[in-house]
Design a protein around this motif. Structure first.
Motif, PDB file in Angstrom:
ATOM      1  N   ALA A  75       0.851  -1.185   0.000  1.00  0.00           N
ATOM      2  CA  ALA A  75       0.000   0.000   0.000  1.00  0.00           C
ATOM      3  C   ALA A  75       0.892   1.242   0.000  1.00  0.00           C
ATOM      4  CB  ALA A  75      -0.906   0.002   1.232  1.00  0.00           C
ATOM      5  N   PRO A  76       0.447   2.328  -0.648  1.00  0.00           N
ATOM      6  CA  PRO A  76       1.290   3.535  -0.692  1.00  0.00           C
ATOM      7  C   PRO A  76       1.493   4.133   0.683  1.00  0.00           C
ATOM      8  CG  PRO A  76      -0.911   3.979  -1.533  1.00  0.00           C
ATOM      9  CD  PRO A  76      -0.826   2.501  -1.359  1.00  0.00           C
ATOM     10  N   ALA A  77       2.655   4.754   0.880  1.00  0.00           N
ATOM     11  CA  ALA A  77       2.934   5.484   2.118  1.00  0.00           C
ATOM     12  C   ALA A  77       2.841   6.975   1.797  1.00  0.00           C
ATOM     13  CB  ALA A  77       4.300   5.098   2.659  1.00  0.00           C
ATOM     14  N   GLY A  78       3.591   7.790   2.518  1.00  0.00           N
ATOM     15  CA  GLY A  78       3.595   9.214   2.217  1.00  0.00           C
ATOM     16  C   GLY A  78       2.409   9.949   2.812  1.00  0.00           C
ATOM     17  N   PRO A  79       2.148  11.159   2.336  1.00  0.00           N
ATOM     18  CA  PRO A  79       1.112  12.002   2.944  1.00  0.00           C
ATOM     19  C   PRO A  79      -0.325  11.639   2.547  1.00  0.00           C
ATOM     20  CG  PRO A  79       2.160  13.151   1.124  1.00  0.00           C
ATOM     21  CD  PRO A  79       2.913  11.875   1.305  1.00  0.00           C
ATOM     22  N   ILE A  80      -0.507  10.810   1.514  1.00  0.00           N
ATOM     23  CA  ILE A  80      -1.854  10.436   1.089  1.00  0.00           C
ATOM     24  C   ILE A  80      -2.576   9.719   2.230  1.00  0.00           C
ATOM     25  CG2 ILE A  80      -1.131   8.201   0.146  1.00  0.00           C
ATOM     26  CD1 ILE A  80      -3.153   8.670  -2.125  1.00  0.00           C
ATOM     27  N   THR A  81      -3.887   9.902   2.333  1.00  0.00           N
ATOM     28  CA  THR A  81      -4.662   9.326   3.432  1.00  0.00           C
ATOM     29  C   THR A  81      -5.342   8.030   3.004  1.00  0.00           C
ATOM     30  OG1 THR A  81      -6.695  10.500   2.848  1.00  0.00           O
ATOM     31  CG2 THR A  81      -5.129  11.644   4.297  1.00  0.00           C
ATOM     32  N   PRO A  82      -5.758   7.198   3.966  1.00  0.00           N
ATOM     33  CA  PRO A  82      -6.459   5.961   3.613  1.00  0.00           C
ATOM     34  C   PRO A  82      -7.706   6.199   2.771  1.00  0.00           C
ATOM     35  CG  PRO A  82      -5.726   5.843   5.890  1.00  0.00           C
ATOM     36  CD  PRO A  82      -5.425   7.239   5.418  1.00  0.00           C
ATOM     37  N   ILE A  83      -8.501   7.219   3.103  1.00  0.00           N
ATOM     38  CA  ILE A  83      -9.729   7.451   2.334  1.00  0.00           C
ATOM     39  C   ILE A  83      -9.394   7.837   0.896  1.00  0.00           C
ATOM     40  CG2 ILE A  83      -9.967   9.900   2.966  1.00  0.00           C
ATOM     41  CD1 ILE A  83     -12.852   7.378   2.761  1.00  0.00           C
ATOM     42  N   GLU A  84      -8.297   8.552   0.698  1.00  0.00           N
ATOM     43  CA  GLU A  84      -7.881   8.926  -0.654  1.00  0.00           C
ATOM     44  C   GLU A  84      -7.382   7.709  -1.431  1.00  0.00           C
ATOM     45  OE1 GLU A  84      -6.444  13.549   0.215  1.00  0.00           O
ATOM     46  OE2 GLU A  84      -5.007  11.898   0.400  1.00  0.00           O
ATOM     47  N   VAL A  85      -6.657   6.814  -0.758  1.00  0.00           N
ATOM     48  CA  VAL A  85      -6.178   5.595  -1.410  1.00  0.00           C
ATOM     49  C   VAL A  85      -7.356   4.752  -1.880  1.00  0.00           C
ATOM     50  CG1 VAL A  85      -4.953   3.414  -1.058  1.00  0.00           C
ATOM     51  CG2 VAL A  85      -4.002   5.533  -0.142  1.00  0.00           C
ATOM     52  N   VAL A  86      -8.350   4.596  -1.010  1.00  0.00           N
ATOM     53  CA  VAL A  86      -9.493   3.751  -1.348  1.00  0.00           C
ATOM     54  C   VAL A  86     -10.307   4.369  -2.482  1.00  0.00           C
ATOM     55  CG1 VAL A  86     -11.629   2.743  -0.466  1.00  0.00           C
ATOM     56  CG2 VAL A  86      -9.569   2.743   0.957  1.00  0.00           C
ATOM     57  N   LEU A  87     -10.570   5.659  -2.422  1.00  0.00           N
ATOM     58  CA  LEU A  87     -11.344   6.314  -3.477  1.00  0.00           C
ATOM     59  C   LEU A  87     -10.636   6.215  -4.832  1.00  0.00           C
ATOM     60  CD1 LEU A  87     -12.582   9.508  -1.595  1.00  0.00           C
ATOM     61  CD2 LEU A  87     -14.005   7.634  -2.448  1.00  0.00           C
ATOM     62  N   ALA A  88      -9.298   6.268  -4.814  1.00  0.00           N
ATOM     63  CA  ALA A  88      -8.539   6.190  -6.061  1.00  0.00           C
ATOM     64  C   ALA A  88      -8.644   4.809  -6.703  1.00  0.00           C
ATOM     65  CB  ALA A  88      -7.080   6.535  -5.801  1.00  0.00           C
ATOM     66  N   ALA A  89      -9.080   3.803  -5.926  1.00  0.00           N
ATOM     67  CA  ALA A  89      -9.196   2.456  -6.474  1.00  0.00           C
ATOM     68  C   ALA A  89     -10.308   2.348  -7.508  1.00  0.00           C
ATOM     69  CB  ALA A  89      -9.446   1.457  -5.345  1.00  0.00           C
ATOM     70  N   ASP A  90     -11.290   3.255  -7.451  1.00  0.00           N
ATOM     71  CA  ASP A  90     -12.319   3.313  -8.504  1.00  0.00           C
ATOM     72  C   ASP A  90     -11.741   4.156  -9.630  1.00  0.00           C
ATOM     73  OD1 ASP A  90     -14.492   3.651 -10.157  1.00  0.00           O
ATOM     74  OD2 ASP A  90     -15.927   3.900  -8.525  1.00  0.00           O
ATOM     75  N   VAL A  91     -11.027   3.507 -10.521  1.00  0.00           N
ATOM     76  CA  VAL A  91     -10.266   4.208 -11.565  1.00  0.00           C
ATOM     77  C   VAL A  91     -11.175   5.027 -12.460  1.00  0.00           C
ATOM     78  CG1 VAL A  91      -8.712   3.882 -13.521  1.00  0.00           C
ATOM     79  CG2 VAL A  91      -8.496   2.416 -11.512  1.00  0.00           C
ATOM     80  N   ALA A 139     -10.960   9.625  12.304  1.00  0.00           N
ATOM     81  CA  ALA A 139      -9.662  10.304  12.404  1.00  0.00           C
ATOM     82  C   ALA A 139      -8.585   9.525  11.650  1.00  0.00           C
ATOM     83  CB  ALA A 139      -9.272  10.467  13.867  1.00  0.00           C
ATOM     84  N   ALA A 140      -8.592   8.189  11.804  1.00  0.00           N
ATOM     85  CA  ALA A 140      -7.573   7.366  11.150  1.00  0.00           C
ATOM     86  C   ALA A 140      -7.714   7.406   9.631  1.00  0.00           C
ATOM     87  CB  ALA A 140      -7.663   5.932  11.648  1.00  0.00           C
ATOM     88  N   GLN A 141      -8.939   7.526   9.148  1.00  0.00           N
ATOM     89  CA  GLN A 141      -9.158   7.556   7.702  1.00  0.00           C
ATOM     90  C   GLN A 141      -8.519   8.779   7.052  1.00  0.00           C
ATOM     91  OE1 GLN A 141     -13.301   7.038   6.623  1.00  0.00           O
ATOM     92  NE2 GLN A 141     -13.578   5.393   8.131  1.00  0.00           N
ATOM     93  N   ASN A 142      -8.268   9.806   7.842  1.00  0.00           N
ATOM     94  CA  ASN A 142      -7.724  11.049   7.301  1.00  0.00           C
ATOM     95  C   ASN A 142      -6.295  11.336   7.773  1.00  0.00           C
ATOM     96  OD1 ASN A 142     -10.083  12.415   5.760  1.00  0.00           O
ATOM     97  ND2 ASN A 142     -11.027  11.688   7.665  1.00  0.00           N
ATOM     98  N   ARG A 143      -5.661  10.320   8.364  1.00  0.00           N
ATOM     99  CA  ARG A 143      -4.249  10.445   8.725  1.00  0.00           C
ATOM    100  C   ARG A 143      -3.361  10.074   7.542  1.00  0.00           C
ATOM    101  NH1 ARG A 143      -3.684   6.622  13.658  1.00  0.00           N
ATOM    102  NH2 ARG A 143      -1.622   6.353  12.708  1.00  0.00           N
ATOM    103  N   ALA A 144      -2.135  10.534   7.561  1.00  0.00           N
ATOM    104  CA  ALA A 144      -1.196  10.196   6.492  1.00  0.00           C
ATOM    105  C   ALA A 144      -0.869   8.713   6.537  1.00  0.00           C
ATOM    106  CB  ALA A 144       0.085  11.016   6.638  1.00  0.00           C
ATOM    107  N   MET A 145      -0.772   8.084   5.373  1.00  0.00           N
ATOM    108  CA  MET A 145      -0.442   6.661   5.298  1.00  0.00           C
ATOM    109  C   MET A 145       0.908   6.366   5.949  1.00  0.00           C
ATOM    110  SD  MET A 145      -2.759   4.702   3.854  1.00  0.00           S
ATOM    111  CE  MET A 145      -1.835   3.319   3.190  1.00  0.00           C
ATOM    112  N   SER A 146       1.816   7.322   5.895  1.00  0.00           N
ATOM    113  CA  SER A 146       3.149   7.113   6.468  1.00  0.00           C
ATOM    114  C   SER A 146       3.111   6.921   7.978  1.00  0.00           C
ATOM    115  CB  SER A 146       4.055   8.302   6.134  1.00  0.00           C
ATOM    116  OG  SER A 146       3.481   9.513   6.616  1.00  0.00           O
ATOM    117  N   SER A 147       1.999   7.269   8.624  1.00  0.00           N
ATOM    118  CA  SER A 147       1.898   7.138  10.079  1.00  0.00           C
ATOM    119  C   SER A 147       1.454   5.743  10.505  1.00  0.00           C
ATOM    120  CB  SER A 147       0.921   8.173  10.642  1.00  0.00           C
ATOM    121  OG  SER A 147      -0.409   7.901  10.213  1.00  0.00           O
TER     122      SER A 147
END
Length: 622
Positions: A75-91, A139-147
């Motif tokens: 799964a990607p790390a960095g500043p992207i959040t879990p909710i953003e990662v999941v939404l991006a899965a709907d290409v 709160a966790a859904q909007n934290r950075a993946m790197s955390s």
């Protein structure tokens, strides 16, 4: 029309054939559990379907326009959040939204129509619900993946695969990074999912509840059986018995015909008949008997018995630095205890396990450990502490400095690390083999208490059953933190709920806990707003639990008695089956064992009668 068709598939790794002319068909909406021993090629098959590996032979065909989804390896790390990662899965949705920012007016209408068709407006809510089911609060859904740790990032990768809602979903051990609560949520999600699923799993309960067929990969071939895992075992057992009977019958016929040939082939008057029989003998089918592979066995060292209590906590607070995770914890552990800790990840189960293992000092309160106690502690993250260039033999030799090489190898052999594997570098071992090494390390000093934190991750079904048998026979205390409900059902007789900073006895059973998790995950928003009714319901359920608590305790005690007696029975039967035992045992000792076995049989029957009586009474009161 089939969604996925595999025909005559062959694939080898380093000259070893994993798949030989294998075939499998997956129809739309079909949910298939893919099982097989560690190293059979299950994960490789999923990678072949995805095109990650190249086939040696055969074909894999996915239906036109069918969408296939799987969990990303990382799964990607960095500043992207879990909710953003999941939404991006709907290409498609992501591409349409990007296009809409710069689209011409005439194209904008088409884009909006398509967004409405794919229900894009509800995407954020749907993605959030999946993440919540897998343990991420708002709160966790909007934290950075790197955390997040690697395990939590893999949960996000799983959430992304589920959110994409493909026509065919490929899952490889999806519960390995989940706790019990998230596992139960996934089980219910898969039951509602309308697409097809091909899932590698060693979780028996998940295979019984979430799939409608079992694909067994064995010796390069795939056999498809309808139903869940329990049905697969039943059908396979019946087939094995039928095949064994057929093999025995043909063997008898062959022996009879061979006897005739041997007797008369030299006699001129019978030579023609003997030659005819010999030809018939050569054409008779060869049916292999079903000889099971060497059964997996685990064997915990027997601990020295100590006076109770082994250890206890009295109004203890636990945490890290200034942060308190658990408070007011009072708990006593005796030799015969079998406890499973329930509660979502992050609530403090592992913190409590570390405190009981003596790896975390209390912040306040008092703790007691009896003199001479040894605690064995297994945690999956300990795999990171293994030295990849060292062998299991070296690892065990370091922690057993006074043991002879033979004794070190014997400890490894207790967990199926044979002569070949014990001298193999850890970096070349499978996940299941590393788990066996960790079990060997955790139990090296014959502990009175075993604390097992997710012990079944990476273990195949046979190894999990071996662990169940070993824990059942183990005379010391066992504390489990696991998402494996099958392990909890068969080993634990006490449940403790770790939630809201507290540790409390959970008086209901695991099935009730499963229903509780299901109700929480499926509760509609309007249902949650009905506070007065919810409070009344909770009160009614609490009263019902209190009324039936003595009955349920009597049932649990009967189950515990049955397990203890059956363990004693197995040990005594093993003695009587040992030829060397008769050479050194006195006749009085042999007679005493035989008499005890007779008594145990009666005691087991009596305990079973109590258990059946309790079950009938509980069913009568609903």
């Amino acid at each position: 029309m089939s969604l996925l068709r595999i025909e005559n598939l062959s694939f080898s790794i380093a000259g070893r054939a994993l798949l030989e002319n294998a075939a499998l068909t997956v129809d739309p909406g079909r949910k298939i559990g893919l099982i097989g021993r560690n190293g059979a090629g299950k994960s490789t098959l999923l990678k072949l379907i995805q095109g990650i590996h190249t086939l040696d032979g055969g074909t894999i065909r996915l239906a036109n326009r069918a969408k296939m989804g799987s969990v990303a390896q990382e799964a990607p790390a960095g500043p992207i959040t879990p909710i953003e990662v999941v939404l991006a899965a709907d290409v498609e949705r992501a591409a349409l939204l990007t296009e809409a920012e710069h689209a011409a007016p005439e194209r904008l209408g088409e884009i909006h129509d398509r967004l409405i068709t794919i229900d894009a407006d509800s995407a954020t809510a749907r993605a959030g619900a999946i993440l919540a089911g897998l343990g991420f609060d708002d709160a966790a859904q909007n934290r950075a993946m790197s955390s997040f740790s690697g395990g939590w990032r893999m949960r996000v990768a799983l959430a992304a695969a589920l959110f994409a809602a493909p026509d065919l979903l490929l899952l490889d051990e999806p519960t390995n990074h989940l706790d019990l609560e998230a596992t139960l949520w996934l089980e219910n999600w898969l039951a509602r999912f309308t697409g097809a699923v091909l899932m590698v799993s060693h979780d028996r309960d998940l295979l019984d509840r979430a799939v409608d067929s079992i694909a067994h990969l064995d010796r390069g071939k795939i056999t498809l059986t309808p139903g869940g895992f329990a049905e697969f075992v039943r059908i396979r057992t019946e087939r094995a018995e039928q095949q064994n009977r057929a093999a025995a019958k043909i063997a008898e016929q062959r022996a009879h015909m061979q006897s005739y040939v041997d007797r008369f082939r030299a006699k001129a008057s019978k030579a023609r008949q003997a030659q005819s029989r010999l030809k018939a003998l050569q054409k008779m089918p060869m049916i292999d008997t079903i000889v099971e592979d060497s059964p997996t066995r685990f064997n915990f060292p027997e601990p020295r018995e100590l006076a109770p209590p082994l250890l206890s906590l009295d109004r203890v607070s636990l945490g890290y630095g200034e942060r308190t995770v658990l408070s007011g914890v009072s708990l006593r552990i005796d030799m015969e205890d079998r406890i499973a800790l329930l509660g979502a990840n992050g609530n403090g189960k592992s913190t409590l396990a570390k405190a009981l293992a003596g790896r975390l000092d209390p912040m306040s309160g008092s703790s007691f450990r009896t003199r001479g106690i040894t605690v064995g502690y297994f945690a999956q993250h300990q795999e990171d502490d293994l030295h990849l260039d060292d062998t299991p033999l070296l690892h065990l030799s370091r922690v057993l400095p006074n043991a002879t090489p033979t004794q070190v190898r014997a400890q490894a052999a207790r967990f199926g690390l044979d002569a070949a594997r014990v001298d193999t570098k850890v970096g070349q071992l499978s996940g299941g083999e590393k788990a066996r090494l960790l079990l060997a390390l955790a139990t090296r000093d014959a502990p009175q208490v075993l604390i097992l934190d997710e012990p079944t991750n990476h273990l195949d079904i046979d190894a999990r059953e071996a662990l169940v048998r070993a824990l059942t026979d183990f005379p010391g205390a066992v504390i489990l933190v696991t998402h494996d409900t099958h392990l909890i059902d068969l080993v634990a007789d006490r449940l403790m709920l770790v939630s809201g900073g507290k540790v409390e006895a959970y008086d209901d059973d695991l099935e009730a806990y499963r229903r509780l998790i299901t109700q929480k995950s499926s509760a509609a928003p309007q249902e949650r707003k009905s506070a007065p009714q919810t409070k009344e319901d909770r009160k009614a359920r609490a009263e019902a639990r209190e009324a039936t608590a003595p009955l349920r305790k009597r049932g649990r005690d009967a189950e515990k008695t049955i397990r203890t007696l059956e363990a004693e029975k197995r040990k005594l039967e093993a003695k009587l089956a040992d030829a060397d035992f008769y050479a050194r045992a006195k006749s009085d000792e042999i007679t005493a064992i035989q008499q005890r076995l007779g008594v145990i049989g009666g005691e087991i029957e009596a305990a079973e009668a109590v258990w059946l009586e309790v079950e009938a009474a509980l069913e009568a009161v609903g």
